[in-house]
Design a protein around this motif. Sequence first.
Motif, PDB file in Angstrom:
ATOM      1  N   ALA A  96       0.680  -1.378   0.125  1.00 32.21           N
ATOM      2  CA  ALA A  96       0.053  -0.181  -0.126  1.00 32.21           C
ATOM      3  C   ALA A  96       0.763   1.243   0.081  1.00 32.21           C
ATOM      4  N   MET A  97       0.923   2.087  -1.222  1.00 28.44           N
ATOM      5  CA  MET A  97       1.793   3.188  -1.022  1.00 28.44           C
ATOM      6  C   MET A  97       1.365   4.263  -0.186  1.00 28.44           C
ATOM      7  N   ARG A  98       2.410   5.020   0.175  1.00 31.54           N
ATOM      8  CA  ARG A  98       2.361   5.955   1.156  1.00 31.54           C
ATOM      9  C   ARG A  98       1.302   7.126   0.499  1.00 31.54           C
ATOM     10  N   VAL A  99       0.768   7.744   1.411  1.00 31.69           N
ATOM     11  CA  VAL A  99      -0.228   9.174   0.881  1.00 31.69           C
ATOM     12  C   VAL A  99       0.384  10.279   1.830  1.00 31.69           C
ATOM     13  N   SER A 100       1.095  10.011   2.662  1.00 32.25           N
ATOM     14  CA  SER A 100       1.593  10.901   3.554  1.00 32.25           C
ATOM     15  C   SER A 100       3.185  10.929   4.099  1.00 32.25           C
ATOM     16  N   ALA A 101       3.769  12.142   4.065  1.00 37.21           N
ATOM     17  CA  ALA A 101       5.096  12.008   4.494  1.00 37.21           C
ATOM     18  C   ALA A 101       5.501  11.444   5.729  1.00 37.21           C
ATOM     19  N   ASN A 102       4.105  11.269   6.682  1.00 35.52           N
ATOM     20  CA  ASN A 102       4.564  10.832   8.015  1.00 35.52           C
ATOM     21  C   ASN A 102       4.408   9.177   7.916  1.00 35.52           C
ATOM     22  N   GLU A 103       4.208   8.688   6.708  1.00 33.11           N
ATOM     23  CA  GLU A 103       4.136   7.239   6.662  1.00 33.11           C
ATOM     24  C   GLU A 103       5.509   6.747   6.160  1.00 33.11           C
ATOM     25  N   PRO A 104       5.807   5.643   6.133  1.00 34.78           N
ATOM     26  CA  PRO A 104       6.985   4.892   5.762  1.00 34.78           C
ATOM     27  C   PRO A 104       7.368   5.391   4.348  1.00 34.78           C
ATOM     28  N   GLU A 105       8.374   5.524   3.955  1.00 34.65           N
ATOM     29  CA  GLU A 105       8.850   5.773   2.554  1.00 34.65           C
ATOM     30  C   GLU A 105       8.220   4.872   1.267  1.00 34.65           C
ATOM     31  N   GLY A 106       8.574   3.758   1.994  1.00 36.23           N
ATOM     32  CA  GLY A 106       8.034   2.502   0.954  1.00 36.23           C
ATOM     33  C   GLY A 106       6.618   1.999   0.891  1.00 36.23           C
ATOM     34  N   GLY A 107       5.812   2.561   1.788  1.00 35.62           N
ATOM     35  CA  GLY A 107       4.409   2.383   2.204  1.00 35.62           C
ATOM     36  C   GLY A 107       4.467   1.329   3.269  1.00 35.62           C
ATOM     37  N   PHE A 108       3.305   0.418   3.078  1.00 34.74           N
ATOM     38  CA  PHE A 108       2.966  -0.394   3.971  1.00 34.74           C
ATOM     39  C   PHE A 108       3.061  -2.004   3.211  1.00 34.74           C
ATOM     40  N   TRP A 109       3.324  -3.063   3.867  1.00 37.33           N
ATOM     41  CA  TRP A 109       3.824  -4.301   3.289  1.00 37.33           C
ATOM     42  C   TRP A 109       2.875  -5.393   4.041  1.00 37.33           C
ATOM     43  N   GLY A 110       2.360  -6.384   3.013  1.00 34.68           N
ATOM     44  CA  GLY A 110       1.962  -7.650   3.726  1.00 34.68           C
ATOM     45  C   GLY A 110       2.938  -8.572   3.953  1.00 34.68           C
TER      46      GLY A 110
END
Length: 119
Positions: A96-110
Motif C-alpha cells: 500500500a503506497m504512502r499518501v503522507s510524508a508521515n508514513e514509511p517511504e516504502g508504504g506498507f507491506w503484507g
Amino acid sequence: VQLQASGGGSVQAGGSLRLACAASGVMLSRRAMAWYRQSPGKQRELVARISSGGSTNYADSVKGRFTISRDNAKNTVYLQMNSLEPEDTAVYYCNAMRVSANEPEGGFWGQGTQVTVSS
C-alpha cells in the motif's frame, strides 16, 4: 496497519490462483496498491499496480495473464493469476503506497504468500 495476503498455493502450469490483500488500520481507497514478487536469488519486482482511481499497469511478463483489482468496500486488493508458468513461482507481497510524508517511504507491506507453479 496490517496487510494480510492470502490465496497462494501450489498449482500446475496453466492453472490459476487468486491472491487477496486485506487491510486493517488503513483505508485502501485513497491509495495506489501494488503486488510485488520475489523468487530466490532475485530482487523483488513489481508485478502489477492499481491507482486509487483504478488505472492499472503490469510487468511485461504478466500482461494478459494477471489482473489486479480492488474492492474498496471490502478494503481488499486482488491479483487474479491465470495461465500460470513455472517462472511465476515466488513469494508475492502486497504493498500500500504512502499518501503522507508521515508514513514509511516504502508504504506498507503484507507478509507475503507463496506461489509455486510446477511444470
